[in-house]
Design a protein around this motif. Structure first.
Motif, mmCIF file in Angstrom:
data_model
loop_
_atom_site.group_PDB
_atom_site.id
_atom_site.type_symbol
_atom_site.label_atom_id
_atom_site.label_comp_id
_atom_site.label_asym_id
_atom_site.label_seq_id
_atom_site.Cartn_x
_atom_site.Cartn_y
_atom_site.Cartn_z
ATOM 1 N N ILE A 1 0.863 -1.307 0.030
ATOM 2 C CA ILE A 1 -0.078 -0.056 0.055
ATOM 3 C C ILE A 1 0.770 1.193 0.018
ATOM 4 O O ILE A 1 0.740 2.507 -0.845
ATOM 5 N N PHE A 2 1.931 1.231 1.078
ATOM 6 C CA PHE A 2 2.608 2.451 0.938
ATOM 7 C C PHE A 2 3.545 2.608 -0.349
ATOM 8 O O PHE A 2 3.726 3.912 -0.725
ATOM 9 N N ALA A 3 3.794 1.512 -1.105
ATOM 10 C CA ALA A 3 4.608 1.684 -2.451
ATOM 11 C C ALA A 3 3.668 2.348 -3.520
ATOM 12 O O ALA A 3 4.298 3.054 -4.307
ATOM 13 N N THR A 4 2.538 2.039 -3.468
ATOM 14 C CA THR A 4 1.623 2.848 -4.245
ATOM 15 C C THR A 4 1.308 4.292 -4.344
ATOM 16 O O THR A 4 0.794 4.892 -5.144
ATOM 17 N N THR A 5 1.617 4.721 -2.811
ATOM 18 C CA THR A 5 1.192 6.074 -2.633
ATOM 19 C C THR A 5 1.907 7.143 -3.494
ATOM 20 O O THR A 5 1.364 8.181 -3.876
ATOM 21 N N ASP A 6 2.939 6.944 -3.591
ATOM 22 C CA ASP A 6 3.815 7.884 -4.513
ATOM 23 C C ASP A 6 3.369 7.876 -5.950
ATOM 24 O O ASP A 6 3.166 8.968 -6.505
ATOM 25 N N ALA A 7 3.254 6.584 -6.685
ATOM 26 C CA ALA A 7 2.780 6.868 -7.908
ATOM 27 C C ALA A 7 1.495 7.271 -8.005
ATOM 28 O O ALA A 7 1.172 8.083 -9.077
ATOM 29 N N ILE A 8 0.581 7.153 -7.068
ATOM 30 C CA ILE A 8 -0.796 7.715 -7.039
ATOM 31 C C ILE A 8 -0.759 9.141 -6.869
ATOM 32 O O ILE A 8 -1.558 9.913 -7.662
ATOM 33 N N ALA A 9 0.126 10.075 -5.959
ATOM 34 C CA ALA A 9 0.095 11.251 -5.967
ATOM 35 C C ALA A 9 0.768 11.781 -7.137
ATOM 36 O O ALA A 9 0.331 12.977 -7.325
ATOM 37 N N GLU A 10 1.835 11.256 -7.716
ATOM 38 C CA GLU A 10 2.132 11.827 -9.134
ATOM 39 C C GLU A 10 1.160 11.929 -10.084
ATOM 40 O O GLU A 10 1.197 12.724 -10.831
ATOM 41 N N ARG A 11 0.394 10.900 -10.407
ATOM 42 C CA ARG A 11 -0.618 10.860 -11.218
ATOM 43 C C ARG A 11 -1.683 11.757 -10.768
ATOM 44 O O ARG A 11 -2.153 12.692 -11.987
ATOM 45 N N VAL A 12 -1.850 12.052 -9.565
ATOM 46 C CA VAL A 12 -2.991 12.724 -9.173
ATOM 47 C C VAL A 12 -2.497 14.521 -9.619
ATOM 48 O O VAL A 12 -3.234 15.329 -10.208
ATOM 49 N N ARG A 13 -1.229 14.593 -9.248
ATOM 50 C CA ARG A 13 -0.675 15.952 -9.833
ATOM 51 C C ARG A 13 -0.642 16.004 -11.298
ATOM 52 O O ARG A 13 -0.948 17.236 -11.704
ATOM 53 N N LYS A 14 -0.397 15.040 -11.961
ATOM 54 C CA LYS A 14 -0.405 15.045 -13.542
ATOM 55 C C LYS A 14 -1.538 15.497 -14.120
ATOM 56 O O LYS A 14 -1.754 16.332 -14.974
ATOM 57 N N VAL A 15 -2.707 15.056 -13.634
ATOM 58 C CA VAL A 15 -3.993 15.264 -13.799
ATOM 59 C C VAL A 15 -4.625 16.687 -13.547
ATOM 60 O O VAL A 15 -5.780 16.807 -13.615
ATOM 61 N N GLY A 16 -3.615 17.496 -12.779
ATOM 62 C CA GLY A 16 -4.282 18.539 -12.363
ATOM 63 C C GLY A 16 -5.020 18.464 -10.838
ATOM 64 O O GLY A 16 -5.324 19.575 -10.591
ATOM 65 N N GLY A 17 -4.693 17.421 -9.867
ATOM 66 C CA GLY A 17 -5.376 17.523 -8.867
ATOM 67 C C GLY A 17 -4.407 17.958 -7.798
ATOM 68 O O GLY A 17 -3.306 18.176 -7.991
ATOM 69 N N THR A 18 -5.073 17.915 -6.597
ATOM 70 C CA THR A 18 -4.142 18.344 -5.307
ATOM 71 C C THR A 18 -3.918 16.968 -4.509
ATOM 72 O O THR A 18 -4.784 16.204 -4.407
ATOM 73 N N THR A 19 -2.702 17.198 -3.758
ATOM 74 C CA THR A 19 -2.578 16.148 -3.039
ATOM 75 C C THR A 19 -2.489 16.447 -1.519
ATOM 76 O O THR A 19 -2.961 17.498 -1.269
#
Length: 87
Positions: A9-27
């Motif tokens: 679960i921890f390992a996926t958080t960075d990839a998810i956060a990067e994707r959220v920022r890439k599509v214009g979302g906030t983390t």
């Protein structure tokens, strides 16, 4: 097994956060922000039996899987294959 699941679960958080920022979302920005958004409730009991811990984990995992399916569907609707493909 718990440590392995937590690591996954921890390992996926960075990839998810990067994707959220890439599509214009906030983390997440702060502990308060986390508190307002969290879906898994904290258990601050002084003692929890092993069976209760397992039941709580099972329920948390059920909720997590449901949210992931919901978000995957949203990604599909928006044609966001990159986000839908995240582990």
């Amino acid at each position: 097994m718990f440590d392995e699941q937590a690591a996954q679960i921890f390992a996926t958080t960075d990839a998810i956060a990067e994707r959220v920022r890439k599509v214009g979302g906030t983390t997440l920005r702060s502990i308060g922000h986390i508190s307002r958004l969290q879906h898994v409730l904290d258990n601050d009991a002084e003692y929890v039996t092993a069976l209760d811990m397992l039941a709580e984990l099972r329920e948390d995992n059920t909720q997590l899987a449901a949210r992931m399916r919901e978000i995957h569907g949203m990604c599909d609707e928006e044609g966001d294959v990159a986000s839908a493909s995240l582990p």
